[in-house]
Design a protein around this motif. Structure first.
Motif, short mmCIF file in Angstrom:
data_model
loop_
_atom_site.label_atom_id
_atom_site.label_comp_id
_atom_site.label_asym_id
_atom_site.label_seq_id
_atom_site.Cartn_x
_atom_site.Cartn_y
_atom_site.Cartn_z
N MET A 94 -5.82 1.97 -1.93
CA MET A 94 -5.64 1.13 -0.73
C MET A 94 -6.90 0.32 -0.46
SD MET A 94 -3.59 3.31 2.16
CE MET A 94 -2.07 4.17 1.85
N ARG A 95 -8.06 0.96 -0.60
CA ARG A 95 -9.32 0.24 -0.36
C ARG A 95 -9.46 -0.91 -1.33
NH1 ARG A 95 -11.93 5.60 -0.54
NH2 ARG A 95 -11.64 6.47 1.55
N LEU B 285 -6.87 -3.74 -0.48
CA LEU B 285 -7.14 -4.42 0.79
C LEU B 285 -8.59 -4.92 0.88
CD1 LEU B 285 -5.31 -1.89 3.13
CD2 LEU B 285 -4.40 -4.04 2.23
N ASN B 286 -9.36 -4.58 -0.15
CA ASN B 286 -10.77 -4.99 -0.18
C ASN B 286 -11.52 -4.50 1.06
OD1 ASN B 286 -13.11 -6.20 -1.05
ND2 ASN B 286 -12.59 -8.21 -0.14
N ILE B 287 -11.52 -3.21 1.27
CA ILE B 287 -12.29 -2.66 2.38
C ILE B 287 -13.20 -1.55 1.89
CG2 ILE B 287 -10.74 -3.23 4.30
CD1 ILE B 287 -9.42 -0.60 4.01
N LYS B 288 -14.27 -1.38 2.65
CA LYS B 288 -15.28 -0.39 2.26
C LYS B 288 -14.94 0.96 2.88
CE LYS B 288 -19.40 -3.09 1.37
NZ LYS B 288 -19.18 -4.38 2.06
N SER C 8 -5.77 6.64 -1.10
CA SER C 8 -6.71 5.96 -0.20
C SER C 8 -7.65 5.04 -1.00
CB SER C 8 -7.55 6.98 0.56
OG SER C 8 -6.72 7.80 1.33
N ASP D 146 -16.12 3.67 4.91
CA ASP D 146 -17.21 3.91 5.84
C ASP D 146 -17.19 5.33 6.39
OD1 ASP D 146 -15.00 3.73 7.41
OD2 ASP D 146 -15.78 2.21 8.78
N LEU D 147 -16.41 6.19 5.76
CA LEU D 147 -16.41 7.59 6.18
C LEU D 147 -17.65 8.24 5.58
CD1 LEU D 147 -12.68 8.35 5.39
CD2 LEU D 147 -13.66 7.98 7.64
N THR D 148 -18.29 9.11 6.35
CA THR D 148 -19.46 9.78 5.81
C THR D 148 -19.02 10.81 4.79
OG1 THR D 148 -19.36 11.49 7.48
CG2 THR D 148 -20.69 9.55 7.99
N MET E 37 -11.78 16.10 4.94
CA MET E 37 -10.41 15.64 4.62
C MET E 37 -9.94 16.22 3.29
SD MET E 37 -10.22 11.75 5.87
CE MET E 37 -10.07 11.36 7.60
N GLU F 19 -17.37 13.82 6.34
CA GLU F 19 -16.02 13.56 6.85
C GLU F 19 -15.00 13.58 5.72
OE1 GLU F 19 -16.45 10.64 10.68
OE2 GLU F 19 -16.96 9.86 8.72
N LYS G 187 0.32 4.53 -2.39
CA LYS G 187 -1.00 4.42 -3.05
C LYS G 187 -1.98 5.45 -2.47
CE LYS G 187 -0.11 0.54 -5.43
NZ LYS G 187 1.26 0.25 -4.99
N ILE H 88 0.80 -1.23 0.00
CA ILE H 88 0.00 0.00 0.00
C ILE H 88 0.84 1.28 0.00
CG2 ILE H 88 -2.06 -1.03 1.02
CD1 ILE H 88 -1.16 0.02 3.73
#
Lengths: 419, 154
Positions: free
Chosen positions: B131-132, B135-138, B128, B140-142, B149, B145, B126, B123
């Motif tokens: 990276m998702r 790493l296969n992640i969701k 964000s 979940d930041l609104t 950023m 938010e 890379k 990662i």
């Protein structure tokens, strides 16, 4: 069963973070909430000193990432080091944004502000962006509830004094520029819990602060010809540690001897147990020094190895750090120290004591020490460093003596306060 | 040569030489606290497939562990991954995660470092979003938010 990186516990995720750069940390935290929490949890390990560095060769991208990380960690950062070398001109980041973040640093306990300049003080005008930044940061400190320690090295000395006077909960202050004793008194008056004070140049009589800093435990200063006397420092009831950065008169230095005498005269009342002297002492000065028999820690520098012999009177010593002008001397004297100062835990000396010395030292230590009750003596000496090999510590006889290959006590004094 | 029996989570008993598995701080500690010979050490968190792979790694590195303490190993943060190690650790994401988990549980610092370093390399540099994906992640930041950023990252 398919495993996902989110199945790892926080410790393992943090172990991954150790191998990533600052900008990766930012993007990692921006990936999902869990990662943001992990980065925040690990920040004391990854960034024990959060450093914001700006200089003419700092990449604007790097400044941007630093700032973003600051935004993520803002409310949990405990120690902040602002290193502002930036040449005046266009700033990659607005001063107000940075200062706005600093105002919200609710956990901040320690700040160090360093203003370096390639041109020295003469070229500086107080209106430059760099100085505006430092002034605004100093102003912002008032809003930070937990700030205890401030170190400043800046050309904006008047401004520094003004803002420190407005604060009232500081316990540790280091001012690495010129300050008048009147300002210093005001700072002491408002910060009644001041315990540590490091200063560089005081205009006026330093000891005038004595009535106003009764909680002071540690003071660091250079001796100046323009100051009349330092003897009143011995009246400070809680003073445990005195660091004298330099003396500018030739030995024997009357003011230094007077200070030793003053402490010796207060033997029953004084709390003094640590004395760090960065200038060379001669035989006469050392003869006066050894009246301070309650000293537990002493750093001193000698040209004459016979001075070491005198220190055998200081039987309470636990730490002794000696700079010797002439190397390859002091072996006999050090053995005598080991014989008489039986509470000694650390003996550091920048002399080429031979391997033969360690053998004799062991012999002495075996006679005078009780390994069941005492930790082994930690020995640092340039002559026996090869005994350390590649390892950090090498045991000669682990019950009695350990050789270490570096000594933090023999290094130069930093301007910003340690922990 | 002393032999030790390890019982894995899928109920397989794996026999291995004692000194080979001593790279695991956890097993070393377990053996010190029990005295009986011929005991079976249960490893309820370790599958046999992963244990076999770890033993393969331990076999290759078995003569390197002699003089290094855990602290020294912990300090060895940078450093390059050797060709053998990089081949060994060239596995799918799920296996890599499992290796990290198990190396941590068994307290095998060098293997933990190798696996974590490998994950970090995947990662590093890379965005964000990338990276998702990797790493296969969701996310979940609104929305707000993320907007904050974005704004801060300008």
């Amino acid at each position: 069963m398919e495993l996902n990186i989110l199945d790892l516990n926080d410790y393992c995720l943090g172990s991954v973070l150790k191998y990533l750069e600052l900008e990766d940390h930012v993007r990692f935290a921006q990936t999902c909430k869990r990662f943001e929490e992990v980065l925040r949890d690990w920040s004391p390990v990854l960034y024990p000193d959060f450093r914001v560095k700006r200089s003419h060769d700092t990449d604007p991208e790097e400044v941007k990432w630093q700032y973003q990380l600051l935004c993520i960690l803002r409310d949990i950062i405990k120690r902040l080091y602002l290193d502002i070398h930036q040449e005046d001109g266009e700033a990659p980041l607005s001063i107000d944004d940075l200062v706005g973040q600093i105002k919200d640093m609710d956990s901040l306990e320690y700040i160090a502000i360093n203003e370096g300049s390639m041109f020295g003080g003469l070229m500086l005008k107080s209106s430059t962006p760099r100085q505006q930044l430092i002034q605004k940061v100093l102003d912002a400190l008032e809003f930070i509830p937990n700030i205890k320690s401030v170190s400043v090295s800046s050309k904006t000395d008047i401004y520094t004094a003004c803002s420190l006077k407005r604060m009232n909960c500081l316990e540790k202050i280091s001012i690495d520029n010129k300050i008048s004793v009147d300002d210093l008194i005001e700072i002491c008056k408002s910060n009644t819990n001041l315990r540590v004070l490091w200063i560089r140049e005081v205009v006026g009589e330093l000891s005038d602060i004595v009535p106003h800093c009764q909680n002071l435990e540690e003071i660091s200063f250079p001796m100046f010809a323009s100051h009349k006397s330092y003897a009143r420092l011995a009246d400070l009831p809680k003073l445990r540690k005195v660091i004298i950065k330099s003396t500018n008169s030739t030995s024997p230095c009357a003011k230094l001897i007077e200070l030793f005498d003053a402490f010796a005269g207060k033997k029953q009342q004084t709390a003094l147990e640590s004395l760090m002297l960065f200038s060379f002492l001669d035989f006469d000065e050392t003869s006066k020094l050894i009246q301070l028999t309650s000293l537990k820690e002493l750093r001193c520098a000698f040209d004459d190895a016979r001075c070491i012999e005198l220190l055998t009177d200081l039987t309470e010593l636990e730490g002794l750090y000696i700079m010797l002008g002439r190397s390859a001397a002091g072996s006999k004297e050090c053995l005598n120290i080991l014989r008489s100062c039986q509470k000694l835990q650390r003996l550091h000396i920048n002399s080429n004591l031979s391997v033969e010395f360690t053998g004799k030292a062991l012999e002495v230590l075996r006679n005078v020490r009780i390994p069941e009750k005492q930790k082994p003596l930690q020995l640092y000496s340039t002559g026996v460093m090869h005994l350390c090999n590649d390892e950090d510590e090498k045991l000669i006889d682990n019950a009695f003596c350990i050789v270490v290959n570096q000594s933090e006590y023999l290094r130069a004094l930093p301007w910003r306060l340690p922990n | 040569m002393a032999v030790i029996k390890l019982l894995t989570s899928d109920n397989v008993i794996i026999e291995t030489e004692m000194d080979l598995i001593m790279c695991s701080g956890t097993i070393k500690g377990m053996l010190e606290s029990c005295s009986g010979d011929d005991e079976i050490v249960p490893l309820p968190k370790v599958r046999s497939a992963i244990l076999t792979k770890i033993l393969q790694w331990a076999q290759f590195h078995r003569y390197e562990f002699a003089d290094t303490t855990a602290e020294e190993e912990a300090e060895n943060v940078c450093g390059v991954i050797s060709p053998w190690d990089s081949d060994f650790i060239n596995v799918d994401m799920s296996t890599l995660v499992e290796l990290i988990e198990v190396a941590n549980f068994l307290n095998i610092q060098r293997l933990l470092q190798l696996a974590c370093k490998t994950a970090a390399n995947m990662i590093a540099g890379k965005t964000s979003e990338d990276m998702r994906k990797i790493l296969n992640i969701k996310n979940d930041l609104t929305f707000s938010e993320e907007a904050v950023m974005r704004k801060e990252s300008k």
